[in-house]
Design a protein around this motif. Structure first.
Motif, PDB file in Angstrom:
ATOM      1  N   PRO A 124     -93.738  97.327 -39.619  1.00 32.54           N
ATOM      2  CA  PRO A 124     -92.309  97.304 -39.318  1.00 32.54           C
ATOM      3  C   PRO A 124     -91.606  98.448 -40.031  1.00 32.54           C
ATOM      4  CG  PRO A 124     -92.814  95.687 -40.994  1.00 32.54           C
ATOM      5  CD  PRO A 124     -94.129  96.272 -40.556  1.00 32.54           C
ATOM      6  N   SER A 125     -90.355  98.648 -39.714  1.00 37.15           N
ATOM      7  CA  SER A 125     -89.610  99.778 -40.290  1.00 37.15           C
ATOM      8  C   SER A 125     -88.893  99.362 -41.574  1.00 37.15           C
ATOM      9  CB  SER A 125     -88.604 100.309 -39.263  1.00 37.15           C
ATOM     10  OG  SER A 125     -89.279 100.751 -38.112  1.00 37.15           O
ATOM     11  N   ALA A 126     -89.650  98.879 -42.548  1.00 41.26           N
ATOM     12  CA  ALA A 126     -89.072  98.475 -43.832  1.00 41.26           C
ATOM     13  C   ALA A 126     -90.183  98.383 -44.867  1.00 41.26           C
ATOM     14  CB  ALA A 126     -88.362  97.129 -43.700  1.00 41.26           C
ATOM     15  N   PHE A 127     -89.848  98.696 -46.108  1.00 38.62           N
ATOM     16  CA  PHE A 127     -90.801  98.569 -47.200  1.00 38.62           C
ATOM     17  C   PHE A 127     -90.824  97.114 -47.678  1.00 38.62           C
ATOM     18  CE2 PHE A 127     -90.575 103.243 -47.945  1.00 38.62           C
ATOM     19  CZ  PHE A 127     -91.938 103.468 -47.982  1.00 38.62           C
ATOM     20  N   SER A 128     -91.657  96.301 -47.056  1.00 35.60           N
ATOM     21  CA  SER A 128     -91.815  94.907 -47.460  1.00 35.60           C
ATOM     22  C   SER A 128     -93.080  94.765 -48.302  1.00 35.60           C
ATOM     23  CB  SER A 128     -91.919  94.016 -46.224  1.00 35.60           C
ATOM     24  OG  SER A 128     -93.118  94.332 -45.501  1.00 35.60           O
ATOM     25  N   GLU A 129     -93.288  93.582 -48.854  1.00 30.53           N
ATOM     26  CA  GLU A 129     -94.517  93.318 -49.599  1.00 30.53           C
ATOM     27  C   GLU A 129     -95.743  93.491 -48.717  1.00 30.53           C
ATOM     28  OE1 GLU A 129     -95.594  92.290 -52.749  1.00 30.53           O
ATOM     29  OE2 GLU A 129     -93.678  93.043 -53.446  1.00 30.53           O
ATOM     30  N   HIS A 130     -95.616  93.096 -47.450  1.00 27.26           N
ATOM     31  CA  HIS A 130     -96.745  93.226 -46.522  1.00 27.26           C
ATOM     32  C   HIS A 130     -97.072  94.699 -46.272  1.00 27.26           C
ATOM     33  CE1 HIS A 130     -94.781  89.344 -45.779  1.00 27.26           C
ATOM     34  NE2 HIS A 130     -95.963  88.898 -45.419  1.00 27.26           N
ATOM     35  N   VAL A 131     -96.035  95.519 -46.091  1.00 25.70           N
ATOM     36  CA  VAL A 131     -96.253  96.944 -45.862  1.00 25.70           C
ATOM     37  C   VAL A 131     -96.863  97.596 -47.093  1.00 25.70           C
ATOM     38  CG1 VAL A 131     -95.102  99.152 -45.439  1.00 25.70           C
ATOM     39  CG2 VAL A 131     -94.459  97.129 -44.112  1.00 25.70           C
ATOM     40  N   LEU A 132     -96.369  97.240 -48.272  1.00 26.93           N
ATOM     41  CA  LEU A 132     -96.912  97.823 -49.499  1.00 26.93           C
ATOM     42  C   LEU A 132     -98.354  97.386 -49.735  1.00 26.93           C
ATOM     43  CD1 LEU A 132     -93.775  97.563 -51.788  1.00 26.93           C
ATOM     44  CD2 LEU A 132     -94.759  99.625 -50.793  1.00 26.93           C
TER      45      LEU A 132
ATOM     46  N   GLY B 297    -115.241 101.470 -43.708  1.00 23.25           N
ATOM     47  CA  GLY B 297    -114.267 102.090 -42.826  1.00 23.25           C
ATOM     48  C   GLY B 297    -112.999 102.526 -43.527  1.00 23.25           C
ATOM     49  N   GLN B 298    -112.245 103.380 -42.838  1.00 19.73           N
ATOM     50  CA  GLN B 298    -110.973 103.873 -43.348  1.00 19.73           C
ATOM     51  C   GLN B 298    -109.816 103.022 -42.833  1.00 19.73           C
ATOM     52  OE1 GLN B 298    -110.157 108.111 -43.220  1.00 19.73           O
ATOM     53  NE2 GLN B 298    -112.272 108.519 -42.618  1.00 19.73           N
ATOM     54  N   VAL B 299    -108.828 102.805 -43.695  1.00 20.25           N
ATOM     55  CA  VAL B 299    -107.601 102.118 -43.307  1.00 20.25           C
ATOM     56  C   VAL B 299    -106.505 103.170 -43.156  1.00 20.25           C
ATOM     57  CG1 VAL B 299    -105.885 100.379 -43.925  1.00 20.25           C
ATOM     58  CG2 VAL B 299    -108.295 100.029 -44.535  1.00 20.25           C
ATOM     59  N   ILE B 300    -105.860 103.178 -41.981  1.00 20.78           N
ATOM     60  CA  ILE B 300    -104.804 104.152 -41.681  1.00 20.78           C
ATOM     61  C   ILE B 300    -103.527 103.374 -41.385  1.00 20.78           C
ATOM     62  CG2 ILE B 300    -104.082 106.015 -40.146  1.00 20.78           C
ATOM     63  CD1 ILE B 300    -107.156 106.259 -39.457  1.00 20.78           C
ATOM     64  N   THR B 301    -102.513 103.564 -42.207  1.00 19.97           N
ATOM     65  CA  THR B 301    -101.244 102.867 -42.009  1.00 19.97           C
ATOM     66  C   THR B 301    -100.228 103.810 -41.391  1.00 19.97           C
ATOM     67  OG1 THR B 301    -101.596 101.291 -43.813  1.00 19.97           O
ATOM     68  CG2 THR B 301     -99.321 101.707 -43.162  1.00 19.97           C
ATOM     69  N   VAL B 302     -99.636 103.382 -40.279  1.00 21.06           N
ATOM     70  CA  VAL B 302     -98.626 104.167 -39.570  1.00 21.06           C
ATOM     71  C   VAL B 302     -97.261 103.562 -39.900  1.00 21.06           C
ATOM     72  CG1 VAL B 302     -97.824 104.998 -37.334  1.00 21.06           C
ATOM     73  CG2 VAL B 302    -100.279 104.651 -37.731  1.00 21.06           C
ATOM     74  N   PHE B 303     -96.368 104.392 -40.417  1.00 20.66           N
ATOM     75  CA  PHE B 303     -95.077 103.886 -40.893  1.00 20.66           C
ATOM     76  C   PHE B 303     -93.948 104.817 -40.476  1.00 20.66           C
ATOM     77  CE2 PHE B 303     -91.664 103.617 -44.070  1.00 20.66           C
ATOM     78  CZ  PHE B 303     -91.419 102.249 -44.062  1.00 20.66           C
TER      79      PHE B 303
ATOM     80  N   ALA C  95    -100.459  96.977 -47.329  1.00 23.38           N
ATOM     81  CA  ALA C  95    -101.203  97.867 -46.435  1.00 23.38           C
ATOM     82  C   ALA C  95    -101.283  99.269 -47.011  1.00 23.38           C
ATOM     83  CB  ALA C  95    -100.535  97.893 -45.056  1.00 23.38           C
ATOM     84  N   MET C  96    -100.199  99.746 -47.594  1.00 23.82           N
ATOM     85  CA  MET C  96    -100.209 101.067 -48.221  1.00 23.82           C
ATOM     86  C   MET C  96    -101.245 101.128 -49.344  1.00 23.82           C
ATOM     87  SD  MET C  96     -97.909 103.169 -46.890  1.00 23.82           S
ATOM     88  CE  MET C  96     -96.347 103.247 -46.005  1.00 23.82           C
ATOM     89  N   ASP C  97    -101.317 100.056 -50.136  1.00 28.84           N
ATOM     90  CA  ASP C  97    -102.289 100.004 -51.234  1.00 28.84           C
ATOM     91  C   ASP C  97    -103.722 100.097 -50.721  1.00 28.84           C
ATOM     92  OD1 ASP C  97    -100.414  99.829 -53.230  1.00 28.84           O
ATOM     93  OD2 ASP C  97    -100.557  97.665 -53.472  1.00 28.84           O
ATOM     94  N   ALA C  98    -103.975  99.470 -49.577  1.00 28.62           N
ATOM     95  CA  ALA C  98    -105.342  99.417 -49.044  1.00 28.62           C
ATOM     96  C   ALA C  98    -105.713 100.658 -48.239  1.00 28.62           C
ATOM     97  CB  ALA C  98    -105.498  98.172 -48.159  1.00 28.62           C
TER      98      ALA C  98
ATOM     99  N   ALA D 184    -110.387 109.171 -48.858  1.00 31.94           N
ATOM    100  CA  ALA D 184    -109.761 109.295 -50.168  1.00 31.94           C
ATOM    101  C   ALA D 184    -110.136 108.116 -51.051  1.00 31.94           C
ATOM    102  CB  ALA D 184    -108.243 109.357 -50.009  1.00 31.94           C
ATOM    103  N   ALA D 185    -110.014 108.342 -52.347  1.00 32.74           N
ATOM    104  CA  ALA D 185    -110.289 107.263 -53.288  1.00 32.74           C
ATOM    105  C   ALA D 185    -109.215 106.203 -53.188  1.00 32.74           C
ATOM    106  CB  ALA D 185    -110.334 107.818 -54.705  1.00 32.74           C
ATOM    107  N   ALA D 186    -109.546 104.984 -53.575  1.00 31.97           N
ATOM    108  CA  ALA D 186    -108.590 103.886 -53.546  1.00 31.97           C
ATOM    109  C   ALA D 186    -107.437 104.166 -54.485  1.00 31.97           C
ATOM    110  CB  ALA D 186    -109.278 102.585 -53.927  1.00 31.97           C
ATOM    111  N   LYS D 187    -106.248 103.711 -54.101  1.00 33.65           N
ATOM    112  CA  LYS D 187    -105.061 103.959 -54.905  1.00 33.65           C
ATOM    113  C   LYS D 187    -104.810 102.826 -55.879  1.00 33.65           C
ATOM    114  CE  LYS D 187    -104.487 104.554 -51.136  1.00 33.65           C
ATOM    115  NZ  LYS D 187    -105.619 104.506 -50.218  1.00 33.65           N
ATOM    116  N   SER D 188    -104.084 103.112 -56.945  1.00 35.73           N
ATOM    117  CA  SER D 188    -103.690 102.061 -57.876  1.00 35.73           C
ATOM    118  C   SER D 188    -102.427 101.392 -57.367  1.00 35.73           C
ATOM    119  CB  SER D 188    -103.423 102.667 -59.264  1.00 35.73           C
ATOM    120  OG  SER D 188    -102.397 103.622 -59.183  1.00 35.73           O
ATOM    121  N   SER D 189    -102.369 100.081 -57.494  1.00 34.65           N
ATOM    122  CA  SER D 189    -101.227  99.330 -57.020  1.00 34.65           C
ATOM    123  C   SER D 189    -100.071  99.439 -58.001  1.00 34.65           C
ATOM    124  CB  SER D 189    -101.622  97.866 -56.835  1.00 34.65           C
ATOM    125  OG  SER D 189    -100.499  97.091 -56.532  1.00 34.65           O
ATOM    126  N   LYS D 190     -98.860  99.505 -57.454  1.00 32.03           N
ATOM    127  CA  LYS D 190     -97.664  99.611 -58.285  1.00 32.03           C
ATOM    128  C   LYS D 190     -96.863  98.306 -58.212  1.00 32.03           C
ATOM    129  CE  LYS D 190     -98.576 103.740 -59.578  1.00 32.03           C
ATOM    130  NZ  LYS D 190     -98.914 104.043 -60.951  1.00 32.03           N
TER     131      LYS D 190
END
Length: 385
Positions: free
Chosen positions: A254-262, A132-138, A264-267, A375-381
């Protein structure tokens, strides 16, 4: 059969909406006796004449004694505080006394959930594992309608059960997905702490709440302090497992770039970035897009959505385009029907599928989620973090 707990004077008004086979009880003690006499009974409608504290205590006890049974609470008027207390106690839905249509719908949904056994999501067999696809809404600014978009997008993708969708509430401190869907938070993400380091399909399934046909939710904690206990690594593990169980995983953030949000962005296979046509939101959107570029997330998986796009606030589309400097893939109009649908606990795409807001979200899902390749998986930063 449905048990309607309300003195005779008010029961006659509510009975038609509660179903075709209704037995009335004058108080909760009598309702308890009727439940004990019929082990197959799965729905209790508690009327507005019953005290709130007594009704919540009854629902909390029923959740333990008979978890497949549901309670629908009827009040004189809807109140956010009452909604929150009711969800914590295990009440399935809260409806206003005069809204007979919502009461009938709530009873039908409760019976459907009971038929599936509340909160239990079937686990796929190994040969049925999905990709399945992961869609993050931010959105970098609160109040843009991010949760509303996530809930409605997930409902559109589920298509009444045609596809399987999991909606993840990653706003761990102030998540509203449970309230928006009137979902009972028996299990939340905090119950996954004991699985940290070894989350699998069985464990992830035990955390989910069934909400609608095809739509399940991983709810945010409801107790103060629980949000701080959840590490980003647990989010990463869950978002690695859930796509093997569902066609789509929609993450509300949430409305902030936290470790949890990042995490999710990575996945994610798709980033949906939301804004509204006002200067603070647009400024935050520009910062968000620059941050995503700095973290080397692909432009190809990014969609900018303009909510309340028809608001007359002194900004033209040329003004907005100059700030965004990116294609806007969806324009969702403003409407007072949206907060009304939120208060009813029924997404507007289901409540009014031909509404302009519903059509805009459905069109976005059709053209930019369902129609585009994964899309292909992204590299984590993580070095940057």
């Amino acid at each position: 059969m449905t048990i309607l707990c309300e003195p005779a004077a008010g029961a006659g008004q509510l009975s038609p909406a509660a179903g075709s086979a209704v037995v009335t009880a004058a108080d909760l003690a009598e309702a308890g006796r009727l439940l004990a006499a019929d082990p197959a009974e799965l729905l209790v409608v508690v009327g507005p004449s019953i005290g709130l504290d007594d009704a919540l205590a009854f629902a909390e006890a029923l959740r333990v004694d008979r978890p497949a049974a549901g309670v629908v609470l009827v009040r004189e008027a809807l109140d956010v505080v009452v909604l929150t207390q009711a969800l914590r106690a295990g009440v399935r839905e809260v409806v206003a006394r005069d809204d007979r249509t919502s009461l009938a719908d709530a009873c039908a949904r409760s019976r459907a959930l009971s038929a599936q056994v509340t909160g239990v999501v079937p686990r796929p067999r190994a040969e049925e594992r999905r990709h399945g696809q992961v869609i993050t809404v931010f959105a970098a600014k609160g109040g843009c309608g991010k949760t509303t978009l996530a809930v409605n997008l997930a409902s559109v993708l589920a298509a009444g059960g045609a596809r399987s969708v999991c909606l993840v509430d990653l706003d761990l401190a102030f998540g509203d997905v449970g309230i928006c869907l009137r979902a009972e938070p028996v299990r939340t993400i905090v119950h996954g702490l004991g699985m940290l380091g070894h989350v699998d399909v069985t464990g992830a399934s035990s955390l989910l709440t069934a909400c609608r046909p095809g739509l399940s939710a991983l709810l945010a904690p409801v107790e103060p302090g629980d949000a701080e206990r959840i590490p980003a690594s647990l989010v990463g593990e869950l978002l690695a497992v859930l796509p093997t169980m569902f066609d789509f995983v929609v993450v509300d953030t949430p409305s902030a770039f936290s470790e949890h949000v990042l995490a999710a962005m990575d996945a994610s296979h798709h980033h949906v970035v939301l804004t509204t046509p006002d200067v603070p939101s647009l400024k935050n959107l520009r910062v968000t897009l620059d941050m995503l570029d700095l973290l080397s997330y692909s432009h190809d998986i990014r969609s900018v959505v303009l909510n309340r796009s028809d608001s007359k606030v002194g900004l033209t589309m040329d003004d907005i385009d100059r700030v965004v400097r990116s294609d806007i893939r969806a324009h969702v109009p403003s409407s007072r029907d949206v907060p009304i649908s939120v208060n009813k606990g029924n997404p507007i795409v289901l409540d009014q599928p031909r509404h302009p807001v519903s059509e805009a979200i459905a069109r976005f899902a059709r053209e930019h989620v369902l129609a585009e390749p994964v899309a292909a998986a992204k590299s984590s930063k993580r070095w940057f973090r």
